[in-house]
Design an enzyme around this catalytic site. Structure first.
Site, PDB file in Angstrom:
ATOM      1  N   VAL A  15      70.464  62.328  26.917  1.00 12.09           N
ATOM      2  CA  VAL A  15      71.552  63.265  27.406  1.00 12.09           C
ATOM      3  C   VAL A  15      72.388  64.055  26.983  1.00 12.09           C
ATOM      4  O   VAL A  15      71.889  64.650  26.292  1.00 12.09           O
ATOM      5  CB  VAL A  15      73.233  62.276  27.498  1.00 12.09           C
ATOM      6  CG1 VAL A  15      72.925  60.878  28.033  1.00 12.09           C
ATOM      7  CG2 VAL A  15      73.375  62.456  26.199  1.00 12.09           C
ATOM      8  N   SER A  16      72.683  64.807  27.904  1.00 15.00           N
ATOM      9  CA  SER A  16      72.970  66.389  28.134  1.00 15.00           C
ATOM     10  C   SER A  16      74.474  66.855  27.563  1.00 15.00           C
ATOM     11  O   SER A  16      74.308  67.732  26.689  1.00 15.00           O
ATOM     12  CB  SER A  16      73.081  67.097  29.354  1.00 15.00           C
ATOM     13  OG  SER A  16      71.227  66.763  30.225  1.00 15.00           O
ATOM     14  N   THR A  17      75.078  66.349  27.553  1.00 15.75           N
ATOM     15  CA  THR A  17      76.739  66.649  26.279  1.00 15.75           C
ATOM     16  C   THR A  17      76.730  65.772  25.535  1.00 15.75           C
ATOM     17  O   THR A  17      76.510  64.071  26.311  1.00 15.75           O
ATOM     18  CB  THR A  17      77.798  66.956  28.114  1.00 15.75           C
ATOM     19  OG1 THR A  17      77.997  65.900  29.312  1.00 15.75           O
ATOM     20  CG2 THR A  17      77.034  68.193  28.234  1.00 15.75           C
TER      21      THR A  17
ATOM     22  N   GLN B 197      78.661  61.623  27.059  1.00 15.92           N
ATOM     23  CA  GLN B 197      77.539  60.942  28.310  1.00 15.92           C
ATOM     24  C   GLN B 197      76.703  60.051  26.907  1.00 15.92           C
ATOM     25  O   GLN B 197      77.531  60.091  25.528  1.00 15.92           O
ATOM     26  CB  GLN B 197      76.049  61.664  29.009  1.00 15.92           C
ATOM     27  CG  GLN B 197      76.702  63.035  30.022  1.00 15.92           C
ATOM     28  CD  GLN B 197      75.926  63.503  30.548  1.00 15.92           C
ATOM     29  OE1 GLN B 197      75.087  64.087  29.530  1.00 15.92           O
ATOM     30  NE2 GLN B 197      75.927  63.750  31.268  1.00 15.92           N
TER      31      GLN B 197
ATOM     32  N   ALA C 150      71.362  66.766  24.305  1.00 16.94           N
ATOM     33  CA  ALA C 150      70.700  67.303  23.885  1.00 16.94           C
ATOM     34  C   ALA C 150      70.744  68.379  24.948  1.00 16.94           C
ATOM     35  O   ALA C 150      70.124  67.825  26.064  1.00 16.94           O
ATOM     36  CB  ALA C 150      69.736  67.603  23.632  1.00 16.94           C
TER      37      ALA C 150
END
Length: 201
Positions: free
Chosen positions: A11-13, A16, A44
């Site tokens: 996941v990006s953040t 999440q 990341a």
């Protein structure tokens, strides 16, 4: 049992969660008859180069301990088309395939895989050309507006030009915060100017 595989979820953040990806990929692995030997997840952004979990997966692949990497979609694995193509090529050398949850398998040794690699290489080149074109057009537009690009020879940084005013304000008892606000510079710049002056004196 079938092929030895690991799940890779990203996941990006931090707000999440990877849990949904993991649940869906676990079910996908069971349906596909994969033998799950590892689960890797990380937070990341897509462009971040330092991905420790992905590096661990690559290490397992290089050690010939897995046959497949299961991902929900290719964008979770590759940082860019170029990065995706490079890692797929590395994995192919170790006889490891990347399998997206859509059921699409990326193996560069097969005709289908080579076709996909050719398409991805074309897209990667297109992305590089597009970026280069944007940079060039941006520079041309800046020049057309009369904007000078880069530091010009013989010019001094803004902090050097404002040094006399900063030092005068300090002598008058003004605070660094007030000086920074009055001259439109940062408080750290004011402190640097004062520090340099004290070293000289």
């Amino acid at each position: 049992m079938g092929q030895r595989a690991v799940i890779y979820a990203r996941v990006s953040t931090s707000d999440q969660s990877c849990e949904r990806q993991i649940q869906e990929l676990t079910a996908f692995a069971q349906r596909g008859g994969y033998e799950l030997v590892g689960l890797f997840k990380e937070t990341a952004s897509g462009t971040k180069s330092n991905r420790s979990a992905r590096n661990q997966v690559m290490a397992l692949a290089q050690a010939r301990q897995i046959n497949a990497v299961l991902v929900s979609e290719l964008s979770r694995w590759g940082r860019s088309t170029q990065d995706l193509l490079a890692t797929l090529d590395q994995l192919a050398g170790w006889k490891v395939s990347v399998v997206a949850m859509s059921g699409m398998t990326f193996e560069l040794e097969t005709p289908h895989g080579r076709m996909m690699a050719t398409m991805l290489a074309g897209i990667a080149q297109f992305e590089r050309d597009l970026l280069s074109e944007r940079v060039k057009s941006g520079l041309a537009a800046a020049r057309a507006r009369g904007q000078k690009l880069g530091r010009q020879l013989g010019t001094r940084p803004k902090s050097d030009k404002l040094a006399p005013k900063v030092l005068q304000a300090v002598e008058e008892g003004r605070s660094y915060r007030w000086i920074a606000r009055d001259l439109g510079i940062s408080k750290n710049t004011v402190m640097d100017i004062v520090k340099r002056h004290r070293k000289k004196s």
